[in-house]
Every structure is written in C-alpha cells, then in structure tokens.
Design an enzyme around this catalytic site. Structure first.
Site, mmCIF file in Angstrom:
data_model
loop_
_atom_site.group_PDB
_atom_site.id
_atom_site.type_symbol
_atom_site.label_atom_id
_atom_site.label_comp_id
_atom_site.label_asym_id
_atom_site.label_seq_id
_atom_site.Cartn_x
_atom_site.Cartn_y
_atom_site.Cartn_z
ATOM 1 N N GLY A 1 -6.311 10.916 2.699
ATOM 2 C CA GLY A 1 -7.370 9.912 2.697
ATOM 3 C C GLY A 1 -7.264 8.876 1.596
ATOM 4 C CB VAL B 1 -0.940 0.003 1.218
ATOM 5 C CG1 VAL B 1 -1.790 1.271 1.232
ATOM 6 C CG2 VAL B 1 -1.822 -1.244 1.205
ATOM 7 C CE1 TYR C 1 -2.070 -0.585 5.882
ATOM 8 C CE2 TYR C 1 -0.007 -0.016 6.957
ATOM 9 C CZ TYR C 1 -0.751 -0.198 5.803
ATOM 10 O OH TYR C 1 -0.179 -0.008 4.586
#
Length: 139
Positions: A82, A72, A113
C-alpha cells in the site's frame, strides 16, 4: 511497519535513494543524478518506515494546467503493502488544483495506476533517445 510521508528532500539520504532505485533495476541512477532530478522537481513525496526511506515519487508542474508524475519507486522488499498508493495519493493531493496530471507507467504497472485513478490517453505521444525504451514503450 510504521509508514510516514514527507514532502521535502531536506536531510535526505541520497545513497539510500540510490539503493531503492537499484532495488527495482534502475541502475543508471547515481546519487548526483538523483539529487539533481529531485532538486528540480516541484512536488516530492518520500515514504519512510521509521526513519528509513522505503519509497518516493516526484512531479513537475506548471502550477496551473499540467503536471507529470515521475519515479514512483518502492523498495522491492516493501512493494505490495500500500505504500505506492500512499505516495500517489500524496502527490495527487499536492496537485489537487492541477487540471491534467500525466504519467508514464513502467511496463507491468499499468493496472496499479488504473486502480489509483489514471486512464490511458488517446493522444499520448513520446520520443526516447534510448532505443531500448523506444522499443519498450513506443513500438
């Protein structure tokens, strides 16, 4: 900023993907390796600002019980807007029927996370071939 999400690598600009990896310090990712890991991934999310890639994530899964989210990555200039939450949300939506979804957070991103629904594991284990990663994640 007009962020859209895609779930395909068709027509992806691999050099742009490399730029994003490099923008966060992941310099060992060249276009060949990036293309290979994305082609072998079961689930893909790519974030675009207009037609420019600004972030992505991928996952591997057995399709029933387990999945693992990897890479990610949001371009440094687009972080804290965001986009990471959108990418994780989209990956998890694609994995909604999978019993267990794992990930290893990069150092310093654990709280992010946690905010998007992940918790530390009691029995997580790993091995790294790279001694620097062993030191960072296991010692």
């Amino acid at each position: 900023m007009n962020i859209s999400i895609a779930n395909t690598i068709e027509n992806v600009d691999w050099s742009r993907m490399k730029e994003i990896y490099h923008s966060v310090g992941w310099r060992k990712h060249d276009e060949e390796k990036i293309k290979k890991v994305f082609n072998l991934s079961d689930v893909i999310t790519i974030a675009y600002d207009e037609n420019k890639i600004v972030g992505f994530g991928r996952a591997l899964s057995d399709g029933i019980f387990n999945a693992a989210i990897y890479d990610v990555v949001i371009e440094d200039l687009y972080q804290n807007k965001g986009i990471g939450q959108q990418i994780i949300g989209d990956l998890l939506a694609q994995l909604k029927d999978i019993s267990c979804v794992h990930l290893v957070a990069t150092t310093g991103n654990e709280e992010f996370y946690h905010k998007v629904g992940f918790s530390k594991t009691k029995t997580g284990m790993a091995r790294y071939l790279n001694p620097a990663l062993t030191k960072e994640y296991l010692e």
